[in-house]
Write an enzyme that holds these catalytic residues in place. Structure first.
Site, PDB file in Angstrom:
ATOM      1  N   SER A 130      43.611  49.731  48.607  1.00  0.00           N
ATOM      2  CA  SER A 130      44.418  48.832  47.790  1.00  0.00           C
ATOM      3  C   SER A 130      45.181  49.668  46.775  1.00  0.00           C
ATOM      4  CB  SER A 130      43.491  47.854  47.066  1.00  0.00           C
ATOM      5  OG  SER A 130      44.143  47.191  46.027  1.00  0.00           O
ATOM      6  N   TYR A 136      36.758  46.208  40.388  1.00  0.00           N
ATOM      7  CA  TYR A 136      37.432  46.298  41.681  1.00  0.00           C
ATOM      8  C   TYR A 136      38.094  47.657  41.851  1.00  0.00           C
ATOM      9  CZ  TYR A 136      40.745  45.252  45.436  1.00  0.00           C
ATOM     10  OH  TYR A 136      41.480  45.286  46.597  1.00  0.00           O
TER      11      TYR A 136
END
Length: 115
Positions: A78, A91
């Site tokens: 990501s 995250y």
């Protein structure tokens, strides 16, 4: 991923009848966003278990077959593995770690580590 699941998956490729394993795509992820100081540690662990350790478990289990069959590992990460936004610390931590593991694996394979 529990190690027993990864082991069962790997056993499918131990048999020469299974055919070649050409690729592994690790795509599992969860996202739990909260300020670093407020997210309970068990939620941190859960996120790392899915976003990092699950990828590592499956990769370790299938790497012998992938090496034998000249396969590839593709880890889906990501932008969170490059930039940490406010409240995205947990995250982003998992994604930064996945980027590091992916880079290390790529460099190790390019060094012709004995199989």
């Amino acid at each position: 991923m529990r190690s027993s699941h990864a082991a069962r998956l790997a056993s499918r490729f131990d048999d020469s009848q299974a055919g070649a394993l050409r690729a592994l795509v690790n795509n599992a992820a969860i996202q739990i966003n909260a300020p670093v100081e407020t997210l309970p540690l068990d939620q941190w662990r859960k996120q790392f278990e899915v976003n990092l350790f699950g990828h590592i478990a499956v990769t370790q289990a299938l790497l012998p077959a992938l090496l034998r069959d000249s396969g590839r590992v593709v880890n889906i990460s990501s932008v969170g593995g490059r930039i940490a936004m406010p409240t995205y610390g947990p995250y982003a931590g998992t994604k930064f770690a996945l980027e590091a593991v992916s880079d290390s694996l790529r460099r190790a394979r390019n060094c012709s580590i004995p199989r």
